[in-house]
Design an enzyme around this catalytic site. Structure first.
Site, PDB file in Angstrom:
ATOM      1  N   ASP A  52      -6.428  74.036 -31.284  1.00 12.40           N
ATOM      2  CA  ASP A  52      -5.635  73.495 -29.951  1.00 12.40           C
ATOM      3  C   ASP A  52      -6.492  73.117 -28.805  1.00 12.40           C
ATOM      4  OD1 ASP A  52      -3.344  72.398 -28.552  1.00 12.40           O
ATOM      5  OD2 ASP A  52      -2.703  74.784 -28.235  1.00 12.40           O
TER       6      ASP A  52
ATOM      7  N   ASN B  10       4.771  68.066 -34.822  1.00  8.33           N
ATOM      8  CA  ASN B  10       3.919  67.433 -34.364  1.00  8.33           C
ATOM      9  C   ASN B  10       4.391  65.758 -34.329  1.00  8.33           C
ATOM     10  OD1 ASN B  10       0.606  69.140 -34.986  1.00  8.33           O
ATOM     11  ND2 ASN B  10       1.931  69.126 -33.043  1.00  8.33           N
TER      12      ASN B  10
HETATM   13  C1  IPE Z   1      -0.386  73.800 -33.039  1.00  6.20           C
HETATM   14  O1  IPE Z   1      -0.721  73.029 -31.781  1.00  6.20           O
HETATM   15  C2  IPE Z   1      -0.469  72.526 -34.128  1.00  6.20           C
HETATM   16  C3  IPE Z   1      -1.798  72.422 -34.447  1.00  6.20           C
HETATM   17  C4  IPE Z   1      -2.872  72.892 -33.839  1.00  6.20           C
HETATM   18  C5  IPE Z   1      -1.985  71.539 -35.662  1.00  6.20           C
HETATM   19  P1  IPE Z   1       0.453  72.336 -30.674  1.00  6.20           P
HETATM   20  O2  IPE Z   1      -0.583  71.753 -29.645  1.00  6.20           O
HETATM   21  O3  IPE Z   1       1.039  71.190 -31.515  1.00  6.20           O
HETATM   22  O4  IPE Z   1       1.464  73.370 -30.624  1.00  6.20           O
HETATM   23  P2  IPE Z   1       2.382  73.780 -29.073  1.00  6.20           P
HETATM   24  O5  IPE Z   1       3.380  72.554 -29.128  1.00  6.20           O
HETATM   25  O6  IPE Z   1       1.376  73.879 -27.915  1.00  6.20           O
HETATM   26  O7  IPE Z   1       2.980  75.000 -29.752  1.00  6.20           O
HETATM   27  C1  IPE Z   2      -4.522  70.044 -31.031  1.00 10.69           C
HETATM   28  O1  IPE Z   2      -4.906  69.673 -29.712  1.00 10.69           O
HETATM   29  C2  IPE Z   2      -4.674  68.950 -32.007  1.00 10.69           C
HETATM   30  C3  IPE Z   2      -3.262  68.730 -32.650  1.00 10.69           C
HETATM   31  C4  IPE Z   2      -2.015  69.284 -32.516  1.00 10.69           C
HETATM   32  C5  IPE Z   2      -3.219  67.812 -33.880  1.00 10.69           C
HETATM   33  P1  IPE Z   2      -3.680  69.099 -28.733  1.00 10.69           P
HETATM   34  O2  IPE Z   2      -3.190  67.604 -29.293  1.00 10.69           O
HETATM   35  O3  IPE Z   2      -2.438  70.040 -29.196  1.00 10.69           O
HETATM   36  O4  IPE Z   2      -4.299  69.262 -27.579  1.00 10.69           O
HETATM   37  P2  IPE Z   2      -3.577  69.756 -26.079  1.00 10.69           P
HETATM   38  O5  IPE Z   2      -2.883  71.131 -26.488  1.00 10.69           O
HETATM   39  O6  IPE Z   2      -2.514  68.774 -25.781  1.00 10.69           O
HETATM   40  O7  IPE Z   2      -4.683  70.062 -25.254  1.00 10.69           O
HETATM   41 MG    MG Z   3      -1.731  71.534 -28.077  1.00  8.40          MG
END
Ligand code: IPE
Ligand code: IPE
Ligand code: MG
Length: 247
Positions: free
Chosen positions: A27, A75
């Protein structure tokens, strides 16, 4: 009960305790990009570099299985452009890295409902899995369109069907029976679950499997994660005392 639970860690050559199975909620890609005034895709691109660094580091350390949360079943709620950017990067990653996986004896696996992706991506993923299926080295598991609650619901559904068909007795449905129906049934027990970027939640990842995993939440944003931060995480695991309910 006298038997040691299957989730007990194994010793790495008699030295520090090494986790057999590590999972990572990767993340913070978006925040990494935002800090640099770059589009979110730039963070995702750097995230792929982190995937390469960490899979190599895990392999070098002798970790048996590494599970990476790449796309959650939630997602899809992101803007269409971002979803399609993520799919593009997944395509590129598989095309670019499959030869290294084959060469390095890595077994590629996928958990989650990846068949919902576009047909060309499904074919690419299945071809990559097939190309590494005969390998017997470390397992790299990518979670694609994965949601733990859906995984558990699917397991319950399959057990209900078997009960209806008379192939199992409902009274025999226990933890092991459910575990055997999960996407992770043939992986080592989850020892260590890491989430980067400072968020302290599981976001529907490996809920069943995490029952006795050690949890580690680090502030590092995923694109900054590297071999050293991974080694620190493993060291943190090694210093934990696991009790599994005992003393
Ligand atoms: C969790 O991260 C999913 C992945 C890393 C693929 P998200 O960024 O989607 O999670 P939330 O929305 O903060 O819970
Ligand atoms: C994790 O990074 C990647 C996926 C969930 C695919 P994010 O895209 O969630 O990054 P933040 O949480 O917005 O910083
Ligand atoms: Mg995220």
């Amino acid at each position: 009960m006298s038997s040691r639970p299957a989730t007990a860690p194994v010793s790495a050559g008699g030295s520090a305790l090494l986790p057999r199975h590590v999972a990572i909620i990767m993340d913070g890609n978006g925040r990494w990009a935002k800090k640099r005034h770059l589009p979110r895709i730039a963070g995702h691109r750097q995230g792929v570099e982190a995937v390469r660094r960490v899979t190599r580091a895990a392999r070098a350390m002798g970790i048996e299985a590494l599970t990476l949360y790449a796309f959650s079943s939630e997602n899809w709620r992101r803007p269409e452009d971002e979803v399609s950017d993520l799919m593009g990067l997944l395509r590129l990653f598989i095309r670019t890295d499959i030869d290294e996986m084959v060469r390095e004896n890595v077994r590629l696996r996928v958990i989650g409902d990846y068949r919902r992706f576009s047909p060309d991506l499904v074919a690419l993923v299945e071809d990559a899995i097939a190309r590494t299926a005969a390998n017997d080295g470390p397992i790299l598991v990518i979670a694609l369109n994965y949601g733990a609650q859906a995984e558990i619901a699917a397991a319950a559904r399959r057990l209900a069907e078997k009960a209806r068909d008379g192939t199992i007795d409902p009274a025999m449905i226990d933890e092991a029976a459910i575990e055997a129906e999960l996407d992770t049934s043939d992986l080592p027990p989850l020892d260590l679950l890491i989430r980067t970027s400072g968020e302290i939640r599981l976001s529907n990842f490996l809920l069943w499997q995490a029952a006795y995993a050690e949890l580690l939440f680090v502030d590092t944003l995923w694109p900054d994660f590297d071999a050293a931060t991974f080694a620190d995480a493993v060291a943190a695991f090694s210093s934990r005392q696991r009790r599994f309910g005992g003393l």
